[in-house]
Motif scaffolding. Structure first.
Motif, short mmCIF file in Angstrom:
data_model
loop_
_atom_site.label_atom_id
_atom_site.label_comp_id
_atom_site.label_asym_id
_atom_site.label_seq_id
_atom_site.Cartn_x
_atom_site.Cartn_y
_atom_site.Cartn_z
N ALA A 136 35.33 41.50 42.15
CA ALA A 136 36.10 42.28 41.17
C ALA A 136 35.33 43.54 40.79
CB ALA A 136 36.32 41.45 39.90
N PHE A 137 36.08 44.56 40.37
CA PHE A 137 35.46 45.71 39.72
C PHE A 137 36.20 45.97 38.42
CE2 PHE A 137 34.73 50.13 38.63
CZ PHE A 137 33.35 50.22 38.75
N HIS A 138 35.44 45.93 37.32
CA HIS A 138 36.08 46.18 36.02
C HIS A 138 35.41 47.31 35.26
CE1 HIS A 138 38.69 42.74 36.54
NE2 HIS A 138 37.65 41.95 36.78
N GLY A 139 34.41 47.98 35.85
CA GLY A 139 33.83 49.14 35.17
C GLY A 139 32.32 49.06 35.05
N ARG A 140 31.76 50.06 34.36
CA ARG A 140 30.30 50.25 34.39
C ARG A 140 29.61 50.11 33.04
NH1 ARG A 140 31.74 53.75 38.79
NH2 ARG A 140 30.27 53.50 40.52
N GLU A 239 45.25 46.08 35.96
CA GLU A 239 46.14 46.90 36.82
C GLU A 239 45.65 48.34 36.85
OE1 GLU A 239 48.93 46.27 38.58
OE2 GLU A 239 49.58 44.26 37.97
N ILE A 240 44.38 48.54 36.59
CA ILE A 240 43.87 49.91 36.45
C ILE A 240 43.96 50.68 37.76
CG2 ILE A 240 41.68 51.17 36.07
CD1 ILE A 240 41.25 49.11 33.70
N GLN A 241 43.68 50.02 38.88
CA GLN A 241 43.81 50.72 40.17
C GLN A 241 45.18 50.48 40.82
OE1 GLN A 241 41.10 51.56 44.17
NE2 GLN A 241 40.12 50.99 42.28
C1 LIG Z 1 40.44 47.61 38.67
C2 LIG Z 1 39.57 48.51 37.86
N1 LIG Z 1 39.25 48.16 36.61
C3 LIG Z 1 38.48 48.94 35.84
C4 LIG Z 1 37.97 50.15 36.31
C5 LIG Z 1 37.12 51.00 35.42
O1 LIG Z 1 37.80 52.17 35.08
P1 LIG Z 1 36.99 53.44 34.53
O2 LIG Z 1 36.16 53.94 35.65
O3 LIG Z 1 38.05 54.40 34.09
O4 LIG Z 1 36.16 52.94 33.39
C6 LIG Z 1 38.29 50.54 37.61
C7 LIG Z 1 37.74 51.79 38.16
O5 LIG Z 1 37.70 52.03 39.35
C8 LIG Z 1 39.10 49.71 38.41
O6 LIG Z 1 39.43 50.04 39.67
#
Ligand SMILES: Cc1ncc(COP(=O)(O)O)c(C=O)c1O
Length: 433
Positions: A136-140, A239-241
């Motif tokens: 998963a990717f949810h941010g940094r 659903e960000i991406q």
């Molecule tokens: C699925 C998902 N969640 C969260 C994020 C984090 O978004 P942001 O970079 O706007 O903080 C991303 C960024 O690529 C993403 O793809």
């Protein structure tokens, strides 16, 4: 010296190296094209990582932002609320089907939406545990990177992660991880690490973005829904991406028919202006008390104006159907290429709508990752004038994220360049062998 090279030198001396990325310095952009500091034209098959779904500088979005800028640019919603924010929340509540009454909150970045969704789930349940998924990717941010299911580079050197975050396996049929395998992994966590009655939320991308455009099998999402219901756990779809018409539906979860309790949105929502949202069931969104949510810039008026215009454009220009057509064109082209003798390195083609990717392997039997080949294709495409991105937990996936407004001529031109880049990279490999 070229402007790009000079800017690269200034960047190395001034900008944190952790903020990594490409070396094309942008001078201007329009719809699916952009021009660099040296005046070279590129086709943009990244859309700023799934942000410019309505293209760079869509006239309607630009006009809405300009009109808003004439009225006011910032008030802070806590101090000076305004109608367009309320209207956007009303519209988002209508777009997300949770099966009940919805509420929404606007934030600024994607990761902020994810963090706020977790806060809502914790406030609603009185529990603190969160289960996310591998890849998963949810941010940094601190919580965002903890939720992210890939250690390097996102967690490297950043110390202890916040407590009570667990990662269950995400299904990956291509690599032999079935829905049953993934659910067995989740059950192991619930048996060995945290009792279900201490879990506040499951957070999952219905189509993983950075993780490699892995589509969650529908029976997997349905099983998460069932487990969440059984144990009073809040189900969050990130659903960000994949959201905002990218996959051919307004939300990528609509393909499965499974409903979330909360949905996070960002990226494509405001066509390049920083805006994110949490939308979901009223009893969850409203669990935090007054003052518990928000932020100085959250729901910035310019970004809100852009988002209202983006939603109009999606409807007026039929961008969900357009995303599906773009996806078909890409899939057809890639499939024809993968079926040619000598192109066995294309191991898998997957995605929905205009969220398509191909995975590169050393051979189709072992499925060993070929990240070098992915890098080479990305670099060659760039030399030819096409900007694309790699992704994937094994860094061997090339993803294609065109604007949904891309004209057919640009789409075909970009696919021609992609085909040339793949052919040259694979040809080089066979010469070396
Ligand atoms: C699925 C998902 N969640 C969260 C994020 C984090 O978004 P942001 O970079 O706007 O903080 C991303 C960024 O690529 C993403 O793809």
């Amino acid at each position: 010296m070229s402007q790009n090279k000079e800017l690269a030198q200034r960047r190395a001396a001034a900008v944190a190296r952790g903020v990594a990325g490409k070396g094309i310095y942008v001078a201007r952009a329009q719809n699916s094209e952009l021009w660099d500091a040296d005046g070279r034209r590129y086709l943009d098959f990244t859309a700023g990582i799934a942000v410019n779904n309505t293209g760079h500088r869509h006239p309607k979005v630009m006009a809405a932002v300009a009109e808003q800028a004439e009225a006011f640019t910032h008030t802070c919603f806590h101090v000076g609320p305004f109608e367009a924010y309320v209207r956007l929340c009303e519209r988002l509540n209508g777009l997300v089907d949770t099966g009940g009454e919805n509420r929404a909150a606007l934030l600024t970045t994607g990761v902020e939406a994810v963090e706020n969704a977790i806060k809502m789930a914790r406030a609603r349940t009185g529990r603190s545990g969160v289960i996310a998924f591998s890849g998963a990717f949810h941010g940094r941010t601190l919580l965002g990177m903890a939720l992210t299911g890939k250690a390097h580079p996102y967690k490297t050197g950043f110390g202890a992660m916040p407590a009570e975050i667990y990662h269950a396996p995400f299904p990956n049929p291509f690599l032999g991880v079935s829905t049953e395998d993934a659910l067995a992994g989740l059950e192991r966590i619930l048996a060995s690490d945290i009792c279900a009655d201490r879990v506040a939320a499951f957070v999952v991308e219905p189509v993983q973005g950075e993780g490699g455009f892995n589509v969650a099998p529908f029976d997997f999402l349905a099983a998460l829904r069932e487990i969440a219901d059984r144990h009073g756990i809040v189900l969050i779809f990130d659903e960000i991406q994949g959201g905002i018409a990218r996959t051919g539906r307004m939300l990528s979860c609509e393909h499965s028919g499974v409903k979330a309790d909360l949905v996070t949105l960002a990226k494509g929502l405001a066509g390049g202006f920083p805006l994110s949202a949490v939308v979901g069931k009223a009893d969850v969104v409203d669990a935090p008390g007054a003052g518990g949510l928000g932020g100085t810039y959250a729901g910035n008026p310019l970004a809100v104006a852009a988002a209202n215009a983006v939603l109009d454009v999606i409807e007026e220009e039929g961008l969900c159907a357009r995303a599906a057509a773009i996806g078909e064109a890409i899939r057809t082209r890639l499939t024809a290429l993968a079926n040619r003798p000598g192109f066995e390195a294309i191991g898998d083609i997957r995605g929905f709508g205009a969220m398509m990717a191909f995975e590169l392997v050393e051979d189709r039997q072992s499925k060993a990752a070929a990240p070098g080949l992915a890098n080479d294709i990305v670099a060659k495409a760039e030399d030819l004038g096409l900007i694309i991105l790699s992704c994937g937990t094994r860094a061997n996936v090339v993803r294609l994220l065109t604007p949904l407004t891309i004209p057919d001529a640009d789409l075909q031109e970009g696919l021609d360049l992609l085909e040339q880049a793949i052919t040259a990279s694979i040809g080089q490999l066979s010469k070396a062998a």
